[in-house]
Design an enzyme around this catalytic site. Structure first.
Site, PDB file in Angstrom:
ATOM      1  N   GLU A 149      -5.446 -13.747   2.206  1.00 22.86           N
ATOM      2  CA  GLU A 149      -4.127 -13.777   2.817  1.00 22.86           C
ATOM      3  C   GLU A 149      -3.483 -15.128   2.517  1.00 22.86           C
ATOM      4  OE1 GLU A 149      -2.613 -11.299   4.415  1.00 22.86           O
ATOM      5  OE2 GLU A 149      -4.352  -9.985   4.133  1.00 22.86           O
ATOM      6  N   ALA A 188     -11.630   0.236   1.879  1.00 19.87           N
ATOM      7  CA  ALA A 188     -10.484   0.725   1.100  1.00 19.87           C
ATOM      8  C   ALA A 188     -10.755   2.157   0.624  1.00 19.87           C
ATOM      9  CB  ALA A 188     -10.165  -0.215  -0.051  1.00 19.87           C
ATOM     10  N   GLU A 239     -10.311   6.867   6.398  1.00 26.24           N
ATOM     11  CA  GLU A 239     -11.350   6.429   5.473  1.00 26.24           C
ATOM     12  C   GLU A 239     -11.099   5.015   4.967  1.00 26.24           C
ATOM     13  OE1 GLU A 239     -14.467   5.955   3.891  1.00 26.24           O
ATOM     14  OE2 GLU A 239     -14.375   8.143   4.104  1.00 26.24           O
ATOM     15  N   LYS A 244      -6.216  -0.498  10.733  1.00 23.52           N
ATOM     16  CA  LYS A 244      -7.448  -0.572  11.516  1.00 23.52           C
ATOM     17  C   LYS A 244      -7.198  -0.766  13.010  1.00 23.52           C
ATOM     18  CE  LYS A 244      -8.909  -3.929   8.818  1.00 23.52           C
ATOM     19  NZ  LYS A 244      -8.110  -3.739   7.600  1.00 23.52           N
ATOM     20  N   ILE A 274       0.835  -1.209   0.000  1.00 19.10           N
ATOM     21  CA  ILE A 274       0.000   0.000   0.000  1.00 19.10           C
ATOM     22  C   ILE A 274       0.866   1.254   0.000  1.00 19.10           C
ATOM     23  CG2 ILE A 274      -1.691   1.336   1.312  1.00 19.10           C
ATOM     24  CD1 ILE A 274      -2.839  -1.336   2.278  1.00 19.10           C
ATOM     25  N   VAL A 313     -12.262   1.070   6.361  1.00 20.23           N
ATOM     26  CA  VAL A 313     -13.433   0.306   5.943  1.00 20.23           C
ATOM     27  C   VAL A 313     -13.685   0.571   4.462  1.00 20.23           C
ATOM     28  CG1 VAL A 313     -15.891  -0.140   6.329  1.00 20.23           C
ATOM     29  CG2 VAL A 313     -14.433   0.560   8.243  1.00 20.23           C
ATOM     30  N   THR A 372       1.173   0.580   7.725  1.00 24.74           N
ATOM     31  CA  THR A 372       1.493  -0.740   8.255  1.00 24.74           C
ATOM     32  C   THR A 372       0.232  -1.344   8.866  1.00 24.74           C
ATOM     33  OG1 THR A 372       1.977  -0.119  10.553  1.00 24.74           O
ATOM     34  CG2 THR A 372       3.719   0.239   8.933  1.00 24.74           C
ATOM     35  N   LYS A 412     -14.073  -3.948  11.239  1.00 25.14           N
ATOM     36  CA  LYS A 412     -14.647  -2.898  10.398  1.00 25.14           C
ATOM     37  C   LYS A 412     -16.031  -2.473  10.867  1.00 25.14           C
ATOM     38  CE  LYS A 412     -11.985  -4.328   6.337  1.00 25.14           C
ATOM     39  NZ  LYS A 412     -12.027  -4.927   4.974  1.00 25.14           N
ATOM     40  N   LEU A 448     -13.407   3.306  -0.940  1.00 26.69           N
ATOM     41  CA  LEU A 448     -14.817   3.690  -1.023  1.00 26.69           C
ATOM     42  C   LEU A 448     -15.151   4.748   0.030  1.00 26.69           C
ATOM     43  CD1 LEU A 448     -16.527   0.190  -1.446  1.00 26.69           C
ATOM     44  CD2 LEU A 448     -16.041   1.879  -3.229  1.00 26.69           C
TER      45      LEU A 448
END
Length: 817
Positions: free
Chosen positions: A667, A611, A606, A579, A475, A609, A555, A682, A613
């Site tokens: 994953e 990504a 933002e 998160k 990311i 939850v 991270t 989330k 959106l």
């Protein structure tokens, strides 16, 4: 006639004096001139140092004198032809011998007075002017050495003598009546009516030029220095500062008194009274137009002329009930300071009359405290006035401009800019002339304040953010790529400059306050990076104290989250897709939200939850507009969404999970997704945004995997167990299909209860036609009761998550600027 003054840097070496001679020759082709010179660069400091060592009985003064003597004799050898050197060297040697004798006397006595120091300092200008006059003669110019002590008469306040104007102007006019030669005048020095040598204060050579200019009604006074004129801010602290083409006398006076060291403040008054223009020019860039100072301020597009600052300031407070309605208090304070020759550089008094605060130079602060405490001894002893408080390590920052008068919004911009950059204002002052707003702030915030204010007032079309990014993996790396690709568009279309000034990954970190090259950041981090230590990273970020600072955590580490509160409390905004902070303890979540509010910065997440959106923003907009949330339904895992969207027909559940893993949707261990814990985090975050004080343990989480799957020791073992569970999942699929429904792993918030479970949704449900790895969130509210507000799209992946981080960063720029 023009008066040309050359400062120490302009005459600091023989080759520079050659330049001065050339400039003066060119000037005299247009108009008659007289020249005022300072001591050679650094010479006055050496004279003070020699005097102090001699008074302390330190024989090192002799070594310093030897260097001083050598420098001046070398200048004679370099500037005067051999055939003319004898006379020049004899005169210089005579002055040096006199200086040496005085230093020896100081050494024997073990002390010196301010009167003695003034006399010793005078040798800098006397030697400089004499040598430069001889250099002019060597170039065929009819020049004459002029010792200003014979003309400039002062009082006996040694060190900062006041000029006796009538006597001085008469002497200068009389002297110049019968002088045709070019006068090379000593700056900085004068004498009392008794003939005692005095000095006009450090920087006093500018003042000398103004005195001669006013006395002779000069056409222009030119101050030749080593900068291109007055600057919009100190270029050593504000890299984007630029020269001011024109300004008024009042603006120059305010800027000089507020810390701009281009011009000695008393210089303005004589010129202003005679309406003589002052021009600041650069000896090393003589073709540049410099700064012209006249009676009237020019028409400017901006309201502010410049921003200046004074550091090493101390603030003293006189406060107590004894001040209220007590006539003459201010007079007593200022008289006590005046009696000690302490200059007040800032004054502020509350309308309640309960307190007066004033700023002085740090070196004068203890004497100022003692003077005021002595004056108010009885009131302090009776408890009517508190003991005098000194606050040190402060700076004064001022915005100056005649166009500020009667213009609304300037003060608002000023204080809003300081506030949004986390800069605390200790005291405020604005004169009735409205051309100066000054504040006292922490010295550590001075450079940050100057840069932030300069950007707002002079570069309002350009905004600069400084990013500190931790986590350069998928990311973080994608974000850097997007930023590099879009940087030009941001500069051209939004006037936004985003500089990444620090990067950190697991083992290394890299800092560059000018900005890291985003095309080469990987190599730079590898080759130039130092060992990463998170505490050190945060400490360095705080020490840089850059305006528009944003910390980005890309991270998934709990360690980084532990620094968020400290970072927010340092007035640095935080952007994070991590998160952990918002789904950890509720108490910690509230602390972070409160820290952001208290320090007027942003804490944006933002991408926690959905990504990229607009999930959290949409929710907050609904709440802010007064709507009431009745229910939130959501599919919040892209990987699990892909699995159940493709679990249909004859496909086996284990085959779909394996396919999702092979395509990179899950994953490495699919149980990390299928456990539902990430989805629980989330929905917990959304519940907290709604206002519910829930913990992660309060979320009702259905684990639809058999226990044997969860306990399998390896991923391969997991798939073996999952194969065995295929009949169970097949049964759930057929049951759903029989009811014309589809299986969806749904997070639900309703009636204050948060849950995550595998559910059947019918064809009328907005989640029924979900496809691919999309996320979908449905808000049922008072206003969207019949048809929920739906947000749908890709809710996972580096590109969309990085884009969400990017959007948060740009949002912060709009907030700050």
């Amino acid at each position: 006639m023009n008066i040309l003054k050359f400062g120490g840097s302009s005459v600091g070496a023989p080759e520079r004096i050659e330049t001065v001679i050339s400039l003066v020759k060119q000037a005299r082709e247009k108009s008659p001139a007289a020249v005022v010179v300072s001591a050679f660069g650094g010479a006055t400091d050496r004279l003070i140092e020699m005097s102090a060592k001699a008074a302390d009985g330190d024989l090192a003064y002799k070594h310093l004198f030897g260097k001083f003597e050598e420098r001046h004799l070398t200048a004679v050898h370099a500037l005067v032809p051999i055939k003319s050197q004898a006379s020049a060297l004899a005169n210089v040697k005579m002055m040096l011998n006199e200086l040496e004798d005085i230093l020896h006397g100081t050494y024997l006595v073990g002390e010196y007075t301010e009167r003695t120091l003034d006399f010793m300092m005078s040798f800098g200008e006397r030697l400089s002017a004499f040598i430069i006059a001889e250099a002019f003669k060597a170039k065929g110019v009819d020049a004459e050495y002029c010792d200003a002590r014979d003309l400039v008469k002062t009082d006996n306040r040694f060190g900062v003598a006041g000029v006796l104007q009538d006597e001085t102007y008469h002497n200068i006019r009389t002297y110049f009546l019968n002088r045709s030669a070019l006068q090379i005048i000593t700056g900085f020095i004068g004498s009392t009516m008794k003939g005692e040598t005095t000095t006009l204060g450090r920087g006093g050579s500018d003042y000398t030029a103004a005195i001669f200019g006013a006395a002779l009604n000069a056409t222009e006074i030119q101050i030749w220095t080593d900068v291109d004129g007055f600057m919009t801010a100190d270029p050593r602290k504000v890299k984007d500062a630029f020269p001011i083409p024109q300004m008024s006398y009042k603006e120059a006076l305010e800027m000089s008194n507020s810390g701009a060291k281009v011009l000695y403040p008393p210089t303005v008054q004589p010129a202003m009274l005679q309406n003589i223009p002052i021009r600041i020019l650069n000896t090393f860039n003589p073709d540049f137009e410099g700064t012209l100072i006249t009676a009237n301020a020019p028409n400017r597009k901006v309201s502010v002329c410049g921003i200046s600052s004074l550091d090493d300031v101390a603030l003293l407070r006189v406060e107590g009930s004894g001040l209220v309605r007590s006539i003459g208090t201010a007079k007593r304070v200022f008289s006590a300071l005046a009696n000690e020759n302490i200059n007040i550089i800032f004054i502020s008094q509350a309308s309640s009359e309960h307190s007066i605060c004033f700023a002085v130079s740090l070196k004068d602060s203890e004497r100022a405290k003692a003077a005021v405490e002595k004056e108010f001894f009885l009131e302090i002893d009776a408890g009517k006035i508190y003991p005098i408080d000194i606050e040190k390590n402060l700076s004064i920052v001022a915005v100056v401009g005649e166009n500020m008068k009667h213009r609304t919004g300037v003060a608002g911009w000023f204080f809003q800019t300081l506030g949004k950059n986390g800069i605390n204002v200790v005291a405020i002052a604005q004169g009735s002339s409205e051309i100066n707003i000054s504040v006292v702030i922490e010295r550590s915030d001075e450079e940050k304040a100057l840069n932030a204010l300069h950007e707002v007032f002079f570069l309002s079309k350009r905004k600069t953010l400084h990013l500190f990014l931790v986590g350069t993996g998928l990311i973080g790396g994608t974000f850097l790529k997007q930023l590099d690709e879009h940087a030009k568009v941001l500069r051209e279309q939004q006037s936004l400059e985003i500089k990444v000034v620090a990067l950190a990954r697991s083992k290394k970190m890299l800092f560059n306050s000018n900005g890291i090259d985003l095309k080469n950041w990987k190599d730079a981090l590898e080759e130039q990076g130092e060992r990463k230590e998170m505490n050190g990273f945060v400490r360095r970020m705080k020490a840089l104290n850059l305006s528009g600072s944003v910390f980005i955590d890309c991270t998934a580490a709990d360690e980084i989250v532990g620094y968020y509160e400290e970072i927010l409390s340092s007035s640095v905004s935080v952007v994070t897709p991590n998160k952990r902070a918002n789904s950890g303890k509720y108490e910690d979540y509230k602390k972070l939200k409160l820290a952001a509010v208290q320090h007027d910065v942003k804490y944006l997440y933002e991408t926690n939850v959905g990504a990229g959106l607009p999930v959290i923003n949409t929710l907050n907009d609904l709440l802010s507009s007064g709507d009431k949330i009745l229910k939130i339904e959501a599919v919040l895992s892209g990987s699990v969404s892909y699995i159940f969207n493709n679990f249909k027909g004859e496909r086996r559940f284990s085959d779909v999970v394996r396919e999702a893993k092979e395509k990179g949707y899950t994953e490495p261990d699919p149980r990390d997704d299928l456990s539902g814990l990430d989805v629980a985090r989330k929905i917990l975050i959304l519940a907290r945004e709604v206002g519910l004080s829930l913990e992660l343990s309060d979320v009702q989480l259905e684990n639809f995997l058999p226990e044997a799957c969860m306990k399998a020791e390896t991923v391969d073992d997991f798939f073996v167990e999952l194969e065995k569970a295929n009949p169970m999942f097949e049964e759930r699929k057929r049951h759903a299909e029989k009811n014309n429904a589809a299986l969806r792993f749904i997070a639900l918030l309703e009636n204050g209860i948060a849950s995550v479970k595998l559910m059947e949704v019918n064809a009328e449900h907005p989640f029924y036609n979900l496809s691919g790895s999309d996320n979908i969130i449905a808000y049922t509210t008072e206003r969207y009761r019949e048809r929920p507000l739906v947000v749908k799209g890709a809710g996972a992946g580096a590109e969309v998550t990085a884009a969400g981080v990017f959007a948060n960063v740009v949002w912060i720029s709009n907030y700050l600027f």
